[in-house]
Design an enzyme around this catalytic site. Structure first.
Site, PDB file in Angstrom:
ATOM      1  N   LEU A  93      -8.797   1.087 -12.190  1.00 32.81           N
ATOM      2  CA  LEU A  93      -8.736   2.541 -12.031  1.00 32.81           C
ATOM      3  C   LEU A  93      -7.290   2.992 -11.826  1.00 32.81           C
ATOM      4  O   LEU A  93      -6.655   2.601 -10.849  1.00 32.81           O
ATOM      5  CB  LEU A  93      -9.583   2.985 -10.836  1.00 32.81           C
ATOM      6  CG  LEU A  93     -11.024   2.470 -10.804  1.00 32.81           C
ATOM      7  CD1 LEU A  93     -11.774   3.061  -9.620  1.00 32.81           C
ATOM      8  CD2 LEU A  93     -11.740   2.797 -12.116  1.00 32.81           C
ATOM      9  N   ARG A 135       0.079  11.383  -2.410  1.00 30.03           N
ATOM     10  CA  ARG A 135       0.802  11.000  -1.188  1.00 30.03           C
ATOM     11  C   ARG A 135       2.163  10.369  -1.497  1.00 30.03           C
ATOM     12  O   ARG A 135       2.972  10.174  -0.607  1.00 30.03           O
ATOM     13  CB  ARG A 135      -0.076  10.044  -0.358  1.00 30.03           C
ATOM     14  CG  ARG A 135      -1.256  10.737   0.295  1.00 30.03           C
ATOM     15  CD  ARG A 135      -2.332   9.771   0.741  1.00 30.03           C
ATOM     16  NE  ARG A 135      -3.202   9.340  -0.372  1.00 30.03           N
ATOM     17  CZ  ARG A 135      -4.242   8.522  -0.253  1.00 30.03           C
ATOM     18  NH1 ARG A 135      -4.538   8.020   0.929  1.00 30.03           N
ATOM     19  NH2 ARG A 135      -4.972   8.196  -1.296  1.00 30.03           N
ATOM     20  N   ASN A 170     -12.080  -2.352   3.071  1.00 31.09           N
ATOM     21  CA  ASN A 170     -12.370  -2.459   1.644  1.00 31.09           C
ATOM     22  C   ASN A 170     -11.065  -2.550   0.841  1.00 31.09           C
ATOM     23  O   ASN A 170     -10.196  -1.699   0.966  1.00 31.09           O
ATOM     24  CB  ASN A 170     -13.151  -1.195   1.242  1.00 31.09           C
ATOM     25  CG  ASN A 170     -13.326  -1.065  -0.260  1.00 31.09           C
ATOM     26  OD1 ASN A 170     -13.323  -2.068  -0.974  1.00 31.09           O
ATOM     27  ND2 ASN A 170     -13.496   0.171  -0.726  1.00 31.09           N
TER      28      ASN A 170
END
Ligand code: UD1
Ligand code: MG
Length: 419
Positions: free
Chosen positions: A10, A17, A169
């Site tokens: 992805l 940010r 994660n």
């Protein structure tokens, strides 16, 4: 029979940010863009079918991606939405999908191999790669019931007790592809962020009776997701440290690892010493018993022969430096082929750019270039020739073998006189 394996990365996000005009995945660490690191880790693990979801400045991102399938995410509606865009490509994929974020450059090939194996051997429907980290801020937290992972909670939605969970994660998962897209349709838009979270698919798998497992790794640096400039420098440091450790082990002295930057994959021979404040770019090859730096910049396309010395304030790019050649102080060599046992005097410059194109310089074996020589390319200096201090050898000229030239423009010297 082994099920086929494909990878989906992805890389469509804005990277807000980072506060940058450059798409996040094109920022560099240890000489390569974040996305290149991820693709190369995946390829290293032997996965040949690789797809990347792109979106922000897709043309620019695409130019760093060769031999992969591209999926366009037109709107940035979250990681779950990004995966949905690949349904056409993988909705009927008969095997498994390895999913990775394009902003986590530190994962090792070896870890991916072990992860894939663990997923397959554990016969899970979904496996998440996790690690325990001291400061889990910003990462999704792993919710467990014993061995079973029951969900992933994002920071923004976590309760105080969930925030205290330190198992996080990585954004790297293994899915049964067919089930993934089925469950993904059940995921609702997160109300706070107005995004579809891929992480919510974990709970959907659990609810529907799927076997969801975590594969926990020890080296937490591998998880590092880059969302800020600060994290980018941490990743650069982590990747550099690995490279420096590899070179040290192979017999290279790195005088001060904290002050040395060597791109991933550079080759350096045994008993070479790299002095501080040296910067070495991708693809460079350095021989044995060399001295490099301090304050040397060896750029891509350069090859340095055995026993060569590249000293302080020297920049070399797209050039070959021969065996036992000294370039000890204040030089720029660009698009040059320098032979063996050449002495490149302090301040020697190759003027390789004529305003339109880059031209080549050839300096043959045994040449002595006096201090401050300027070689205006294209130019050739024949074997064992010499240039006097401050000589400017003009473009298109060559210095005959064994002869000496001096002055501006440089002229042949015979019996101590200019001709
Ligand atoms: C994500 C995970 C988080 C995990 C972390 C690990 C979600 C909701 N959260 O958070 O649990 O701990 O990664 O690094 O998945 N992207 C798209 N399209 C989008 C949005 C993102 O392609 O619409 C891509 C980004 O380019 C990036 C990757 O997905 O490469 C992850 O997105 P990012 O926004 O960095 O997610 P995190 O907040 O880091
Ligand atoms: Mg991220």
């Amino acid at each position: 029979m082994k099920k086929p394996l494909a990878a989906l990365i992805l890389a469509a996000g804005r990277g807000e940010r980072m506060n940058s005009n450059l798409p996040k995945v094109l920022h560099k660490a240890a000489g390569y863009t974040l996305i290149e690191h991820v693709v190369s880790a995946v390829r290293g693990a032997g996965i040949t079918k690789v797809a990347v979801v792109i979106g922000v400045q897709s043309e620019r991102v695409r130019s760093f991606l060769k031999g992969v399938d591209l999926v366009l995410q037109k709107l940035r509606l979250g990681t779950g939405h990004a995966v949905m865009q690949a349904e056409r490509l993988f909705g009927h994929w008969p095997g498994e999908l390895l999913m990775l974020p394009g902003d986590a450059p530190c994962v090792r090939t070896e870890t991916l191999r072990n992860f894939v194996r663990a997923h397959q051997e554990g016969l899970a429907d979904l496996t998440v790669l996790t690690a325990e980290i001291d400061d889990p801020t910003g990462y999704g937290r792993i919710l467990r019931q014993g061995e079973q992972v029951v969900g992933i909670r994002e920071e923004l939605d976590a309760s105080d007790s969930e925030r205290a969970i330190t198992e996080v994660n990585s954004g790297i998962y293994m899915f049964n592809a067919r089930l993934l897209f089925k469950r993904l349709h059940e995921v609702q838009r997160n109300e706070k962020k107005e995004e579809y979270y891929l992480t919510d698919v974990v709970e959907a798998f659990h609810r529907s009776g799927g076997k969801v497992r975590a594969f926990k790794i020890q080296d937490r640096t591998e998880l590092l997701g880059i969302n800020t400039r600060k994290e980018l420098s941490v990743a650069h440091q982590a990747l550099s440290e690995r490279e420096l450790a590899r070179h040290s082990k192979a017999g290279v002295t790195i005088v001060n690892p904290l002050q040395t930057s060597i791109a991933k994959g550079v080759r350096i021979g045994r008993d070479t010493t790299i002095h501080p404040f040296t910067w070495i770019e991708p693809g460079v090859v350095i021989g044995r018993n060399c001295e490099i730096g301090p304050f040397a910049k060896v750029r891509s396309g350069s090859q340095i022969g055995d026993r060569a010395v590249i000293g302080s304030f020297v920049e070399i790019v797209r050039s070959k430096v021969g065996r036992g050649t000294f370039v000890k102080h204040l030089s720029y060599l660009g698009d040059a082929r320098i032979g063996n046992k050449v002495n490149v005097g302090a301040g020697t410059i190759t003027a390789n750019f004529d305003g339109k194109k880059k031209n080549r310089t050839v300096v043959e074996n045994g040449v002595f270039l006096g201090c401050d020589t300027i070689l205006v390319a294209p130019v050739k200096v024949g074997a064992r020739a010499k240039t006097g201090a401050g000589a400017v050898v003009c473009g298109g000229h060559s210095v005959p073998r064994g002869k000496t030239v001096v002055g501006v423009p440089a002229k042949l010297m015979t019996k101590g006189k200019k001709q």
